[in-house]
Scaffold this motif. Structure first.
Motif, PDB file in Angstrom:
ATOM      1  N   ARG A 155       8.276   7.769   0.273  1.00  0.00           N
ATOM      2  CA  ARG A 155       8.066   9.087   0.381  1.00  0.00           C
ATOM      3  C   ARG A 155       8.207   9.660  -1.029  1.00  0.00           C
ATOM      4  NH1 ARG A 155      12.042   8.403   4.587  1.00  0.00           N
ATOM      5  NH2 ARG A 155      10.936   8.937   6.800  1.00  0.00           N
ATOM      6  N   ALA A 156       9.149   9.267  -1.871  1.00  0.00           N
ATOM      7  CA  ALA A 156       9.040   9.679  -3.419  1.00  0.00           C
ATOM      8  C   ALA A 156       7.783   9.550  -4.138  1.00  0.00           C
ATOM      9  CB  ALA A 156      10.450   8.977  -4.005  1.00  0.00           C
ATOM     10  N   GLN A 157       7.352   8.359  -3.763  1.00  0.00           N
ATOM     11  CA  GLN A 157       6.017   7.973  -4.385  1.00  0.00           C
ATOM     12  C   GLN A 157       4.664   8.609  -4.077  1.00  0.00           C
ATOM     13  OE1 GLN A 157       5.412   5.620  -7.261  1.00  0.00           O
ATOM     14  NE2 GLN A 157       7.551   5.730  -7.529  1.00  0.00           N
ATOM     15  N   VAL A 184      -0.130   6.974   5.349  1.00  0.00           N
ATOM     16  CA  VAL A 184      -0.025   5.697   4.528  1.00  0.00           C
ATOM     17  C   VAL A 184      -0.307   4.356   5.215  1.00  0.00           C
ATOM     18  CG1 VAL A 184       1.089   4.409   2.445  1.00  0.00           C
ATOM     19  CG2 VAL A 184       0.993   6.910   2.666  1.00  0.00           C
ATOM     20  N   ALA A 185       0.565   4.421   6.175  1.00  0.00           N
ATOM     21  CA  ALA A 185       0.517   3.084   7.175  1.00  0.00           C
ATOM     22  C   ALA A 185      -0.642   2.660   7.720  1.00  0.00           C
ATOM     23  CB  ALA A 185       1.874   3.037   8.049  1.00  0.00           C
ATOM     24  N   LEU A 186      -1.039   3.717   8.537  1.00  0.00           N
ATOM     25  CA  LEU A 186      -2.541   3.442   8.942  1.00  0.00           C
ATOM     26  C   LEU A 186      -3.487   3.368   8.314  1.00  0.00           C
ATOM     27  CD1 LEU A 186      -2.179   6.084  12.106  1.00  0.00           C
ATOM     28  CD2 LEU A 186      -1.449   3.751  11.939  1.00  0.00           C
ATOM     29  N   ARG A 189      -8.002   0.162   5.716  1.00  0.00           N
ATOM     30  CA  ARG A 189      -8.581  -0.477   4.391  1.00  0.00           C
ATOM     31  C   ARG A 189      -8.797  -1.929   4.435  1.00  0.00           C
ATOM     32  NH1 ARG A 189      -8.281   3.192   0.111  1.00  0.00           N
ATOM     33  NH2 ARG A 189      -7.661   4.615   1.825  1.00  0.00           N
ATOM     34  N   ARG A 190      -8.176  -2.477   5.384  1.00  0.00           N
ATOM     35  CA  ARG A 190      -8.487  -4.072   5.443  1.00  0.00           C
ATOM     36  C   ARG A 190      -9.815  -4.581   5.713  1.00  0.00           C
ATOM     37  NH1 ARG A 190      -4.701  -7.207   3.267  1.00  0.00           N
ATOM     38  NH2 ARG A 190      -2.733  -7.361   4.407  1.00  0.00           N
ATOM     39  N   SER A 191     -10.552  -3.849   6.354  1.00  0.00           N
ATOM     40  CA  SER A 191     -11.895  -4.355   6.593  1.00  0.00           C
ATOM     41  C   SER A 191     -12.732  -3.285   7.182  1.00  0.00           C
ATOM     42  CB  SER A 191     -12.037  -5.561   7.541  1.00  0.00           C
ATOM     43  OG  SER A 191     -12.987  -5.809   8.004  1.00  0.00           O
ATOM     44  N   ASP A 192     -13.997  -3.378   7.106  1.00  0.00           N
ATOM     45  CA  ASP A 192     -14.936  -2.344   7.915  1.00  0.00           C
ATOM     46  C   ASP A 192     -15.025  -2.701   9.050  1.00  0.00           C
ATOM     47  OD1 ASP A 192     -15.339  -0.773   5.164  1.00  0.00           O
ATOM     48  OD2 ASP A 192     -16.918  -2.027   4.685  1.00  0.00           O
ATOM     49  N   GLU A 232      -1.997   5.029  -3.760  1.00  0.00           N
ATOM     50  CA  GLU A 232      -1.161   5.185  -2.897  1.00  0.00           C
ATOM     51  C   GLU A 232      -0.624   4.006  -1.919  1.00  0.00           C
ATOM     52  OE1 GLU A 232      -0.917  10.042  -1.667  1.00  0.00           O
ATOM     53  OE2 GLU A 232      -2.626   8.640  -1.066  1.00  0.00           O
ATOM     54  N   ILE A 233      -1.719   3.401  -1.084  1.00  0.00           N
ATOM     55  CA  ILE A 233      -1.503   2.111  -0.497  1.00  0.00           C
ATOM     56  C   ILE A 233      -0.920   1.040  -1.164  1.00  0.00           C
ATOM     57  CG2 ILE A 233      -2.615   0.550   0.681  1.00  0.00           C
ATOM     58  CD1 ILE A 233      -4.713   2.507   1.523  1.00  0.00           C
ATOM     59  N   THR A 234      -1.482   0.984  -2.626  1.00  0.00           N
ATOM     60  CA  THR A 234      -1.011  -0.121  -3.366  1.00  0.00           C
ATOM     61  C   THR A 234       0.573   0.022  -3.517  1.00  0.00           C
ATOM     62  OG1 THR A 234      -3.154  -0.589  -4.485  1.00  0.00           O
ATOM     63  CG2 THR A 234      -1.002  -1.470  -5.540  1.00  0.00           C
ATOM     64  N   ARG A 235       1.032   1.275  -3.982  1.00  0.00           N
ATOM     65  CA  ARG A 235       2.344   1.686  -4.428  1.00  0.00           C
ATOM     66  C   ARG A 235       3.350   1.275  -2.984  1.00  0.00           C
ATOM     67  NH1 ARG A 235       0.139   5.719  -7.492  1.00  0.00           N
ATOM     68  NH2 ARG A 235       0.653   7.518  -5.710  1.00  0.00           N
TER      69      ARG A 235
END
Length: 350
Positions: free
Chosen positions: A271-273, A281-283, A288-291, A320-323
């Motif tokens: 949340r802080a990031q 972010v979770a979804l 983002r894994r695959s088209d 954001e996903i990477t963090r």
């Protein structure tokens, strides 16, 4: 688009396991908390209104209850506006095995009756246990292909690498799940794969499955993207939940107060990031894994449906996903390395 299947689906789909309610199967709790069927139907209706076309269930979810609830939506809307998937194999009944061909046909017929339709878009082999020396594998695969030839199903699906629930309980030696999965794919020739993936999944474990699916032109349905609500911040260590006898969370270590406390620390850092919207972010991370992937999100309320479907109005960035993945990856590794005593998936101490 789900790979080379020709099936076009909403990128967020409804996973209908939880609306099956409490249940036991094979001597294990396999369900969720009690559910209000009226609320579940209204939530399904709202999902469809918001553009969801993909709905996933199984014969064993509440032993048909989930399918019957979903069937109440099916009879209200044009069938061509839906992509329906269900599964077979975990419920045996009086058959010698869940993959006995005659039993599979009877289960499919009952599933179609429950869902109030004449065909399924995707029908999954729900697990990878085909009896001693895989005696039931060839007949089960033949049955699935026959169902497709008869027009009862459009696409064959198979679950990704996993352990069968009973093998966990019996203490049988572990097998190489990925090697086993590759062997089964060669023999079953599925067109859609069901893969568990979320921010708590070790990245090196799941990345290869998505690459494998793309190489073969398979679509992917990602399940447990919110880890049963854990990644949505729905659990608190200072208010531990009591799970009933038919709730599978009673035997899962991630839902113990000690594990939830560790998760809380990681979620606070996320949340802080990246901001307060954990679901976004979770979804987004899973999509983002695959088209060729769609995400199945469970629900028990209208509020959860609206939150999940609208979460990606502003998709998360790659940064954001990477963090988030880095933070929750540390949590996952810390939990696995912890000296604390947790419950494993069978309810045994580990």
């Amino acid at each position: 688009m789900l790979g080379a299947t020709g099936l076009r689906v909403s990128e967020i789909g409804m996973g209908c396991w939880a609306i099956g309610g409490p249940d036991t199967n094979l001597g294990l709790p396999m369900g969720w908390a009690p559910v209000d069927e009226g609320v579940a139907v209204r939530a399904l209706e709202r999902a469809h209104q918001l553009g969801v076309t993909l709905f996933d269930t199984a014969d064993v979810y509440g032993h048909g209850r989930s399918e019957r609830i979903l069937g109440r939506l099916v009879e209200q809307v044009p069938r061509e506006s839906l992509v329906l998937s269900s599964k077979v194999g975990y419920f045996t009944g009086t058959a010698p095995h869940g993959y006995h061909p005659g039993h599979m046909r009877r289960q499919l017929e009952q599933t179609l009756d429950n869902l109030r339709t004449d065909h399924l878009d995707v029908y999954f082999l729900h697990h990878a246990e085909f009896g001693p020396d895989d005696v039931h594998l060839a007949p089960a695969v033949e049955a699935m292909h026959r169902f497709r030839e008869e027009g009862l199903i459009r696409v064959i699906g198979m679950r990704g690498p996993h352990r069968h629930a009973v093998t966990r309980l019996s203490g049988q030696p572990r097998v190489d799940k990925v090697r086993r999965f590759h062997e089964l794919v060669e023999r079953a020739r599925p067109e859609v794969l069901a893969v568990r993936d979320n921010l708590l999944t070790p990245q090196n474990r799941s990345a290869g499955i998505f690459a494998f699916a793309e190489e073969r032109g398979c679509g992917v349905l990602v399940n447990k993207p919110l880890a049963g609500g854990l990644l949505a911040g729905e659990y608190r260590s200072d208010r531990p939940r009591l799970f009933g006898a038919g709730d599978h969370r009673s035997r899962k270590r991630w839902f113990t107060p000690a594990a939830v406390a560790m998760l809380e620390q990681g979620l606070a850092e996320v949340r802080a990031q990246v901001g307060p919207d954990l679901v976004r972010v979770a979804l987004g991370s899973c999509l983002r894994r695959s088209d060729n992937a769609a995400v199945l999100v469970g629900f028990t309320s209208l509020e959860q449906v609206e939150r999940n479907i609208t979460a990606l109005t502003t998709p998360p960035s790659d940064a954001e996903i990477t963090r988030a993945r880095d933070i929750m990856g540390r949590v996952q590794r810390a939990l696995d390395a912890s000296g604390e005593v947790f419950l494993d998936e069978t309810g045994a101490r580990s």
